[in-house]
Motif scaffolding. Structure first.
Motif, PDB file in Angstrom:
ATOM      1  N   GLY A 109       0.773  -1.222   0.000  1.00 15.47           N
ATOM      2  CA  GLY A 109       0.000   0.000   0.000  1.00 15.47           C
ATOM      3  C   GLY A 109       0.808   1.277   0.000  1.00 15.47           C
ATOM      4  N   GLN A 110       2.005   1.270  -0.593  1.00 13.86           N
ATOM      5  CA  GLN A 110       2.812   2.488  -0.661  1.00 13.86           C
ATOM      6  C   GLN A 110       2.748   3.146  -2.038  1.00 13.86           C
ATOM      7  OE1 GLN A 110       6.775   1.472   0.705  1.00 13.86           O
ATOM      8  NE2 GLN A 110       6.155   1.600   2.856  1.00 13.86           N
ATOM      9  N   GLY A 111       1.919   2.629  -2.920  1.00 10.57           N
ATOM     10  CA  GLY A 111       1.759   3.250  -4.228  1.00 10.57           C
ATOM     11  C   GLY A 111       2.754   2.802  -5.263  1.00 10.57           C
ATOM     12  N   LYS A 112       3.334   1.609  -5.092  1.00 10.10           N
ATOM     13  CA  LYS A 112       4.341   1.140  -6.047  1.00 10.10           C
ATOM     14  C   LYS A 112       3.736   0.931  -7.429  1.00 10.10           C
ATOM     15  CE  LYS A 112       5.459  -2.424  -3.478  1.00 10.10           C
ATOM     16  NZ  LYS A 112       4.646  -2.152  -2.280  1.00 10.10           N
ATOM     17  N   THR A 113       2.605   0.249  -7.485  1.00  4.69           N
ATOM     18  CA  THR A 113       1.986  -0.025  -8.781  1.00  4.69           C
ATOM     19  C   THR A 113       1.507   1.258  -9.440  1.00  4.69           C
ATOM     20  OG1 THR A 113       1.296  -2.203  -7.984  1.00  4.69           O
ATOM     21  CG2 THR A 113       0.216  -1.359  -9.958  1.00  4.69           C
ATOM     22  N   ARG A 114       0.921   2.150  -8.673  1.00  4.28           N
ATOM     23  CA  ARG A 114       0.492   3.427  -9.246  1.00  4.28           C
ATOM     24  C   ARG A 114       1.684   4.169  -9.856  1.00  4.28           C
ATOM     25  NH1 ARG A 114      -2.865   7.786  -9.359  1.00  4.28           N
ATOM     26  NH2 ARG A 114      -4.601   6.753  -8.334  1.00  4.28           N
ATOM     27  N   LEU A 115       2.784   4.192  -9.151  1.00  2.00           N
ATOM     28  CA  LEU A 115       3.967   4.880  -9.660  1.00  2.00           C
ATOM     29  C   LEU A 115       4.450   4.245 -10.955  1.00  2.00           C
ATOM     30  CD1 LEU A 115       6.206   6.946  -9.400  1.00  2.00           C
ATOM     31  CD2 LEU A 115       7.381   5.413  -7.809  1.00  2.00           C
ATOM     32  N   ILE A 116       4.453   2.915 -11.006  1.00  4.32           N
ATOM     33  CA  ILE A 116       4.906   2.225 -12.215  1.00  4.32           C
ATOM     34  C   ILE A 116       4.003   2.583 -13.389  1.00  4.32           C
ATOM     35  CG2 ILE A 116       5.183  -0.043 -13.297  1.00  4.32           C
ATOM     36  CD1 ILE A 116       5.967  -1.112 -10.509  1.00  4.32           C
ATOM     37  N   ARG A 117       2.701   2.627 -13.145  1.00  2.00           N
ATOM     38  CA  ARG A 117       1.768   2.915 -14.238  1.00  2.00           C
ATOM     39  C   ARG A 117       1.932   4.326 -14.775  1.00  2.00           C
ATOM     40  NH1 ARG A 117      -3.407  -0.041 -11.279  1.00  2.00           N
ATOM     41  NH2 ARG A 117      -2.935  -2.157 -11.987  1.00  2.00           N
ATOM     42  N   THR A 118       2.356   5.261 -13.930  1.00  2.00           N
ATOM     43  CA  THR A 118       2.551   6.627 -14.429  1.00  2.00           C
ATOM     44  C   THR A 118       3.759   6.724 -15.345  1.00  2.00           C
ATOM     45  OG1 THR A 118       3.902   7.283 -12.523  1.00  2.00           O
ATOM     46  CG2 THR A 118       1.524   7.598 -12.345  1.00  2.00           C
TER      47      THR A 118
END
Length: 504
Positions: A109-118
């Motif tokens: 839940g630290q936003g790793k996947t969101r960061l990768i998608r950006t």
């Protein structure tokens, strides 16, 4: 803006930034491809592409140049990402500029996947590919045997299709049953049945990685991949070729691989094998939001509330403080982490409680109040792992931290406010009953006239004041003040499952 309201329009899937051109077909999940609209005025044959002056760049060079251009122009590089500006993003930017494959390491839940998608947003908006190519070969440099043959026979008439950047992003959630064939490829029995020989490279059905050629591929939870499958990635990361069913196919893949993983000291399901870790050019450590402002920004961005429901800003801050207190508690297993999803789920539960009360009491506009926090702790137990010895005390731990969060928010917003007139309401032995079944109008009637109420509302929820305060917002602030006086031991409270009675 401090108040969250739901939207009736179609939302971007959680985890994807709400950005991109209006004609974008939307982000690609799990490497699923689709037919994107062809931009008008673009070359549609190899000959026309050459005449247009198009320049072929590798994926790494494309990311580097576009990233540097955005940095020079002062444009956002990673939309929807908060709290990483001075820690994670500089490291990631250096890795992308260097052309490295990257592994993001951090708790859940630290936003790793969101960061990768950006990162996919740094690709060119449109990119040419050979029409009907399974791995997206560039017309100038066909990679697969099929495109190489077609380029020779069709020459400048080779048809060109333009792919949107969203099609160039692939993603795979690693699971223990993931096989090498799924990621790399396997022999296609149907093509063998057509009469092709086993050694013919065109008998291969390409897996997710080669289909991400000339793009970005994300492997989530990399340690969950079986070790034998991780070994299959060695050549992809280093030599950029494929090995399928005993024969090697030289396929110079042009892709950037980005993976996410939990720290090895917590994840007991598996680990990243050492030679694979060595093949990643960079490892970047992520973290939770560093301060309350970033926590609130993520909460406002991610929470999806029921239509028409209002959560005042002082309650949003309370929920954000609660999450930070849980992360700092010595009774919670900090190795597992406390996901931002806990913050989001808590806010959505508060909003749902307000909507439930409105349905039961007939309120026109559901506005969340402190009493709606009562039902937050129990549903969140599955999101928190506690230290050994805390069995049976989990709910009480979260409830205690929630009360601390209310007290901290009260001190921050109303700590310097004059609450004596409200306290005088109870000096003569009066009481006020509140709860999740007491409507806003009824609560205000029970409290009576509160001198300086407009000032209290301006202090407690300044982000929500837009004209005369509504009864729902007024009731929310009054109850917040009453709860704060109770927590500061300036009032007493007889608690009940659905609320409580405030008294002197």
């Amino acid at each position: 803006m401090g108040t969250l309201r739901s939207h009736s329009s179609i939302r971007t899937p959680r985890g994807f930034p709400a950005s991109g051109p209006s004609n974008s077909p939307g982000p690609t999940l799990l490497a699923v491809t689709y037919a994107s609209p062809q931009p008008g005025g673009y070359a549609h044959t190899l000959g026309a592409l050459r005449e247009s002056g198009h320049v072929h760049r590798s994926t790494a060079a494309e990311l580097r140049e576009n990233l540097l251009a955005r940095m020079g122009a002062g444009l956002p590089r990673f939309p929807g990402v908060h709290g990483f500006d001075h820690t994670v993003l500089p490291q990631l930017e250096r890795a992308l500029i260097a052309g490295h494959d990257v592994v993001l390491l951090g708790e859940r839940g630290q936003g790793k996947t969101r960061l990768i998608r950006t990162v996919a947003g740094l690709l060119d908006e449109w990119s040419p590919t050979v029409t009907d190519c399974p791995i997206g070969c560039h017309p100038y440099a066909p990679t697969c045997p099929s495109c190489a043959r077609r380029s020779t026979t069709e020459g400048d008439d080779l048809p060109v299709r333009w792919r949107h950047r969203d099609e160039r992003y692939g993603e795979k959630l690693a699971t223990p049953d993931t096989g090498t064939a799924e990621l790399v490829g396997d022999v296609d029995p149907a093509r063998l049945a057509e009469g092709r020989s086993l050694g013919d490279p065109e008998t291969i059905h390409y897996g997710l990685l080669p289909r991400a050629n000339r793009g970005i591929f994300c492997v989530n939870e990399l340690p969950d991949l079986p070790a034998r499958v991780q070994v299959a990635l060695f050549n992809v990361l280093e030599e950029r070729d494929l090995q399928v069913r005993g024969y090697s196919l030289r396929l110079p893949l042009d892709l950037v691989l980005v993976a996410s993983a939990n720290p090895e000291d917590y994840t007991s399901r598996g680990r990243i094998v050492t030679p694979l870790k060595d093949r990643f050019g960079a490892q970047v450590r992520t973290h939770y939001p560093p301060d309350l402002d970033h926590e609130l920004a993520l909460l406002r961005q991610e929470a999806e509330l029921p239509e028409g429901t209002v959560v005042p800003s002082h309650l949003l801050e309370t929920v954000a403080r609660f999450a930070r207190l849980v992360r700092g508690s010595n009774r919670v297993d900090q190795r597992s982490g406390v996901s931002v999803r806990l913050t989001v789920a808590a806010a959505e539960t508060v909003a749902a409680s307000a909507l439930r009360r409105a349905a039961l009491t007939g309120e026109e506009v559901p506005v969340a109040r402190v009493c709606d926090l009562v039902g937050v702790a129990e549903p969140l137990l599955g999101k928190v792992e506690f230290e050994t010895g805390m069995e049976g005390r989990e709910s009480s731990i979260l409830e205690t931290l929630l009360r601390r969060a209310v007290a901290e928010t009260f001190r921050a917003r109303l700590g310097e406010a004059d609450l004596e007139p409200l306290g005088d309401r109870f000096a003569g032995g009066g009481t006020v009953e509140s709860g999740d079944l007491v409507g806003a109008a009824e609560l205000l009637r029970r409290v009576g006239t509160v001198p300086g109420l407009a000032g209290l509302i301006a202090r407690a929820a300044p982000e929500d004041v837009d004209g005369p305060p509504t009864p729902g917002l007024a009731a929310a602030v009054v109850e917040f003040a009453l709860e704060g006086l109770y927590l500061e031991r300036r009032l007493s409270k007889d608690t009940a499952p659905d609320g409580g009675v405030y008294r002197f």
